[in-house]
Design an enzyme around this catalytic site. Sequence first.
Site, PDB file in Angstrom:
ATOM      1  N   LYS A  91       0.858  -1.183   0.000  1.00 48.48           N
ATOM      2  CA  LYS A  91       0.000   0.000   0.000  1.00 48.48           C
ATOM      3  C   LYS A  91       0.887   1.222   0.000  1.00 48.48           C
ATOM      4  O   LYS A  91       1.997   1.197   0.540  1.00 48.48           O
ATOM      5  CB  LYS A  91      -0.857   0.013   1.272  1.00 48.48           C
ATOM      6  CG  LYS A  91      -2.062   0.915   1.185  1.00 48.48           C
ATOM      7  CD  LYS A  91      -3.249   0.197   0.588  1.00 48.48           C
ATOM      8  CE  LYS A  91      -4.444   1.121   0.456  1.00 48.48           C
ATOM      9  NZ  LYS A  91      -5.613   0.423  -0.082  1.00 48.48           N
ATOM     10  N   GLY A 191     -20.272   7.039   3.327  1.00 45.25           N
ATOM     11  CA  GLY A 191     -19.273   7.306   2.286  1.00 45.25           C
ATOM     12  C   GLY A 191     -19.854   6.989   0.925  1.00 45.25           C
ATOM     13  O   GLY A 191     -19.686   5.888   0.407  1.00 45.25           O
ATOM     14  N   GLY A 193     -19.156   7.310  -2.105  1.00 43.53           N
ATOM     15  CA  GLY A 193     -18.165   7.465  -3.171  1.00 43.53           C
ATOM     16  C   GLY A 193     -18.238   6.268  -4.102  1.00 43.53           C
ATOM     17  O   GLY A 193     -19.313   5.669  -4.290  1.00 43.53           O
ATOM     18  N   VAL A 195     -17.175   3.139  -3.906  1.00 40.05           N
ATOM     19  CA  VAL A 195     -17.628   1.867  -3.316  1.00 40.05           C
ATOM     20  C   VAL A 195     -19.075   1.982  -2.830  1.00 40.05           C
ATOM     21  O   VAL A 195     -19.930   1.153  -3.146  1.00 40.05           O
ATOM     22  CB  VAL A 195     -16.711   1.452  -2.142  1.00 40.05           C
ATOM     23  CG1 VAL A 195     -17.248   0.222  -1.440  1.00 40.05           C
ATOM     24  CG2 VAL A 195     -15.288   1.202  -2.644  1.00 40.05           C
ATOM     25  N   GLY A 196     -19.346   3.041  -2.070  1.00 40.11           N
ATOM     26  CA  GLY A 196     -20.663   3.188  -1.451  1.00 40.11           C
ATOM     27  C   GLY A 196     -21.782   3.330  -2.464  1.00 40.11           C
ATOM     28  O   GLY A 196     -22.834   2.683  -2.344  1.00 40.11           O
ATOM     29  N   TYR A 197     -21.549   4.161  -3.475  1.00 36.14           N
ATOM     30  CA  TYR A 197     -22.602   4.364  -4.489  1.00 36.14           C
ATOM     31  C   TYR A 197     -22.915   3.059  -5.226  1.00 36.14           C
ATOM     32  O   TYR A 197     -24.070   2.656  -5.368  1.00 36.14           O
ATOM     33  CB  TYR A 197     -22.195   5.471  -5.473  1.00 36.14           C
ATOM     34  CG  TYR A 197     -22.906   5.363  -6.807  1.00 36.14           C
ATOM     35  CD1 TYR A 197     -24.299   5.436  -6.873  1.00 36.14           C
ATOM     36  CD2 TYR A 197     -22.195   5.148  -7.990  1.00 36.14           C
ATOM     37  CE1 TYR A 197     -24.964   5.292  -8.092  1.00 36.14           C
ATOM     38  CE2 TYR A 197     -22.850   5.008  -9.200  1.00 36.14           C
ATOM     39  CZ  TYR A 197     -24.236   5.076  -9.253  1.00 36.14           C
ATOM     40  OH  TYR A 197     -24.882   4.914 -10.446  1.00 36.14           O
TER      41      TYR A 197
HETATM   42  P1  NAD Z   1     -14.066   7.632  -2.669  1.00 42.60           P
HETATM   43  O1  NAD Z   1     -13.074   8.699  -2.448  1.00 42.60           O
HETATM   44  O2  NAD Z   1     -14.662   7.437  -4.010  1.00 42.60           O
HETATM   45  O3  NAD Z   1     -15.313   7.836  -1.666  1.00 42.60           O
HETATM   46  C1  NAD Z   1     -15.145   7.997  -0.310  1.00 42.60           C
HETATM   47  C2  NAD Z   1     -16.371   8.734   0.206  1.00 42.60           C
HETATM   48  O4  NAD Z   1     -16.294   8.772   1.624  1.00 42.60           O
HETATM   49  C3  NAD Z   1     -16.489  10.175  -0.267  1.00 42.60           C
HETATM   50  O5  NAD Z   1     -17.818  10.421  -0.649  1.00 42.60           O
HETATM   51  C4  NAD Z   1     -16.115  10.982   0.969  1.00 42.60           C
HETATM   52  O6  NAD Z   1     -16.748  12.254   0.996  1.00 42.60           O
HETATM   53  C5  NAD Z   1     -16.646  10.075   2.049  1.00 42.60           C
HETATM   54  N1  NAD Z   1     -16.103  10.301   3.390  1.00 42.60           N
HETATM   55  C6  NAD Z   1     -14.845  10.619   3.770  1.00 42.60           C
HETATM   56  N2  NAD Z   1     -14.783  10.745   5.113  1.00 42.60           N
HETATM   57  C7  NAD Z   1     -16.017  10.482   5.575  1.00 42.60           C
HETATM   58  C8  NAD Z   1     -16.598  10.428   6.865  1.00 42.60           C
HETATM   59  N3  NAD Z   1     -15.867  10.677   7.952  1.00 42.60           N
HETATM   60  N4  NAD Z   1     -17.919  10.107   6.986  1.00 42.60           N
HETATM   61  C9  NAD Z   1     -18.658   9.856   5.891  1.00 42.60           C
HETATM   62  N5  NAD Z   1     -18.169   9.883   4.644  1.00 42.60           N
HETATM   63  C10 NAD Z   1     -16.876  10.196   4.484  1.00 42.60           C
HETATM   64  O7  NAD Z   1     -13.377   6.302  -2.109  1.00 42.60           O
HETATM   65  P2  NAD Z   1     -13.757   4.803  -2.444  1.00 42.60           P
HETATM   66  O8  NAD Z   1     -12.940   4.336  -3.575  1.00 42.60           O
HETATM   67  O9  NAD Z   1     -15.225   4.678  -2.511  1.00 42.60           O
HETATM   68  O10 NAD Z   1     -13.193   4.067  -1.159  1.00 42.60           O
HETATM   69  C11 NAD Z   1     -13.902   4.099   0.060  1.00 42.60           C
HETATM   70  C12 NAD Z   1     -13.277   3.109   1.032  1.00 42.60           C
HETATM   71  O11 NAD Z   1     -13.309   1.803   0.465  1.00 42.60           O
HETATM   72  C13 NAD Z   1     -11.829   3.337   1.401  1.00 42.60           C
HETATM   73  O12 NAD Z   1     -11.610   2.885   2.718  1.00 42.60           O
HETATM   74  C14 NAD Z   1     -11.072   2.450   0.439  1.00 42.60           C
HETATM   75  O13 NAD Z   1      -9.815   2.103   0.944  1.00 42.60           O
HETATM   76  C15 NAD Z   1     -11.984   1.266   0.423  1.00 42.60           C
HETATM   77  N6  NAD Z   1     -11.859   0.418  -0.752  1.00 42.60           N
HETATM   78  C16 NAD Z   1     -12.000   0.932  -1.990  1.00 42.60           C
HETATM   79  C17 NAD Z   1     -11.923   0.085  -3.075  1.00 42.60           C
HETATM   80  C18 NAD Z   1     -12.159   0.576  -4.478  1.00 42.60           C
HETATM   81  O14 NAD Z   1     -12.217  -0.269  -5.371  1.00 42.60           O
HETATM   82  N7  NAD Z   1     -12.343   1.852  -4.720  1.00 42.60           N
HETATM   83  C19 NAD Z   1     -11.661  -1.275  -2.897  1.00 42.60           C
HETATM   84  C20 NAD Z   1     -11.536  -1.773  -1.598  1.00 42.60           C
HETATM   85  C21 NAD Z   1     -11.633  -0.903  -0.527  1.00 42.60           C
END
Ligand code: NAD
Length: 385
Positions: A91, A191, A193, A195-197
Amino acid sequence: MDASMYKPETSAADIKSLFGFGDGLGPNKVIHVHEDSIGLDGVLVVDNVAAGPSIGGLRMAPDVTTEECYRLARAMTLKNAAAGLPHGGGKSVIKADPRMPATKKETLVRAFACALRGVEDYIFGPDMGTNELCMGWVRDEIGRSVGLPRAVGGIPLDDLGATGWGLHHAVKTALDFVDMKLDGARVVVQGFGAVGYHAARFLKGDGAKLIAASDSQGGIRNDEGLDVAALHAFKQTGKSVAEFDGGTPLDRDDLIAVPCDIWVPAARPDVITADNVDRLEARLVAQGANIPVTLEAERRLHERNILSLPDFIANAGGVICAAMEWHEASESAAFQAIEDKITLNVREVLERATTSGELPRDAAVTMAQDRVRAAMNTRRWRTFY
Ligand code: NAD
């Protein structure tokens, strides 16, 4: 870029004693990168490379630490091993605000990649605060990144929702273990973003409804169900979900107390802790974020009979997709691999945990560590690539 940026500062032994890891799995190397002229402050942790060169995301956030980087690298070792990928875990982090002007961000990412040009056992991927475009810059500099834009042969995993797809299959597999149906299930996403969406989108496709969501600025709630596509389109305009007019605004940190069936942490580490775990009212926690639940809180969830799906099993969709891209597989093959691997692993972990009565996380760690050690047994140097 100047070779002086490649500056090791913390030894693997320091890290081991600092964080209490003496299990022989890693870390393989820890590299700090500084270039004061552009304000670059970054860290790479390569944890274990027995199965092959490590793959793990590049995170950009103002508050990231070496410890967080190390814990995330270990999570990648376990995640990649659990998923049966020919890759170890690593990482990297850059300590900076990802919302900085694009030109400055490009400079930092390109410089960080250049500094790590010689570390051939680490392949960059996207993570919080970075995206496909950033991976395009890394590829342009050193030719070693995944999660690339489609225009340069990538499978854009965040646009397509690879991790959300995997999380959705993790939830579907777990339903048998909590005696629940997705149809009508109430979902809360922390969140909103990449992943969440996408997790919300795929779960909605199977009949679940998103009743609350948050981002770093605030939250939104509608017990009748939020319009997931409209909320996403609104967020794309740069606004916070809290400003969306399809629900009632909610304090960001009160999201944890919204009663629901499935709670999806998809933002930051350590968001469910001993201090707030008893506010959570859900039947299933599907860990989309990396390390979102502290160990103490994980135990408390278990005591309260809330099933918690470990991060490195449930959110492996992104890295499975990335590894498939690295090995030049098609998009459809990548999505099939995500579904197959995550479904099998969630079932195996939950069956082990049910039989032994242990935490799903403990069952998952044992399963993954066994796979890492099996890979190490094939190697002359057990942690070096
Ligand atoms: P992203 O940047 O697209 O979205 C993250 C979202 O979280 C944003 O909307 C941000 O505003 C929000 N956020 C930040 N701090 C916050 C808080 N305190 N409370 C509520 N919301 C908050 O990131 P992502 O790619 O969706 O990744 C999100 C998480 O999932 C991270 O921990 C990342 O390591 C993990 N992850 C991502 C992937 C991937 O494929 N993108 C894979 C495995 C794990």
